[in-house]
Design an enzyme around this catalytic site. Structure first.
Site, PDB file in Angstrom:
ATOM      1  CD  GLU A  42       6.588   1.453  -1.884  1.00  0.00           C
ATOM      2  OE1 GLU A  42       7.744   1.740  -1.497  1.00  0.00           O
ATOM      3  OE2 GLU A  42       5.598   2.145  -1.593  1.00  0.00           O
ATOM      4  CG  ASN A  48       3.568  -0.388   3.028  1.00  0.00           C
ATOM      5  OD1 ASN A  48       3.709  -1.006   1.976  1.00  0.00           O
ATOM      6  ND2 ASN A  48       3.195   0.875   3.047  1.00  0.00           N
ATOM      7  CG  ASP A  83       3.683   5.284  -1.542  1.00  0.00           C
ATOM      8  OD1 ASP A  83       4.328   4.620  -0.705  1.00  0.00           O
ATOM      9  OD2 ASP A  83       2.995   4.744  -2.424  1.00  0.00           O
TER      10      ASP A  83
END
Length: 275
Positions: free
Chosen positions: A3, A86, A180
């Site tokens: 990520e 996140n 995402d």
């Protein structure tokens, strides 16, 4: 769970995280070498600092990277124990925008936050899993992803930074995957990675779909533009949660990929409050 890719121009290198393994990766395209630093926790994003160095969001805190370890928090986020940071971005003014989420993915306890010289504050976008945010090149609009709802929102950024006048920019059908991470290119087009969708998509500023790039694995997480001209699109993916049969069918899951982008990206500014 790859990520948070980010191109650090001063190093001519791409950094990205592995949230579930607690690792930071640094890829040098000139040599092909990838160095891993195990820092523990759940590092979810990396951004540059204007004074040099990197800032990492992990768990309930923002921490500078010092050598191979995360230093003491410079910002602590007051949120439920089951939440964590996140995704994130930095706007042209050097303000950090980041999302929080429920790590158990069941409660709408996540939101978008901003950090600048005035401090930390929540600005809206409540949902279970936030992704993005991404900022338009002129700094006037913020794109926010409600992953579980399959919705990408666009907000006007007001002087008080509260998210206002939100409108649905795009929706993703469940059969196509879940939106995402998102990224903006220099033409103001939005790129979104599709978890479970085997692809990234490019949307025009009016929300129309312009292009699709297929990947050899299902769980695509985010792209970042790099290289000397910012025309190489680097793509992170994940293998977490895949069955043995899934992994046999997609052995490259969790890898880092690249393709030539149709337009350059936008260089990510350094955060000013942490310089």
């Amino acid at each position: 769970m790859g990520e948070g890719p980010v191109w650090i121009a001063s190093e001519a290198a791409l950094w990205f995280v592995d949230i579930k393994s607690g690792d930071l990766h640094r890829f040098d395209p000139a040599t092909g070498a990838c160095r891993t630093r195990h820092v523990g926790g759940q590092p979810s994003f990396i951004v540059p600092r204007t004074g040099g160095g990197l800032l990492v969001g992990s768990g309930h805190a923002l921490r500078p990277l010092e050598g191979d370890v995360l230093d003491d928090p410079i910002v602590t986020i007051d949120m439920p124990a089951h939440n964590r940071t996140n995704d994130a971005t930095v706007d042209p003014s050097g303000r950090l925008w980041f999302g929080t989420m429920d790590d158990e993915e069941t409660r709408a306890s996540g939101a978008v936050h901003i950090v600048d010289e005035a401090g930390l504050r929540e600005v809206g976008g409540a949902c279970t899993i936030t992704n993005g945010p991404a900022i338009s090149p002129d700094g006037h609009h913020l794109y926010h992803v409600d992953t579980l709802d399959g919705t990408i929102w666009r907000f006007d950024i007001r002087d008080d930074t509260a998210l206002s006048d939100g409108a649905i920019f795009a929706t993703i059908a469940k059969d196509d995957g879940s939106p995402d991470g998102v990224t903006i290119d220099s033409e103001g087009c939005l790129w979104v990675a599709l978890w479970g969708g085997w692809q990234v998509r490019r949307y025009a500023p009016d929300g129309s779909l312009l292009a699709t790039v297929k990947l050899p694995c299902a769980n695509v997480t985010k792209i970042a533009f790099g290289g000397p001209d910012l025309r190489t699109a680097y793509v992170t993916t994940a293998r977490v949660g895949l069955s043995d049969a899934d992994l046999r069918a997609q052995p490259l899951a969790g890898g880092l990929f690249a393709f030539d982008a149709p337009a350059p990206g936008v260089a990510l500014p350094g955060v000013r409050f942490a310089s």
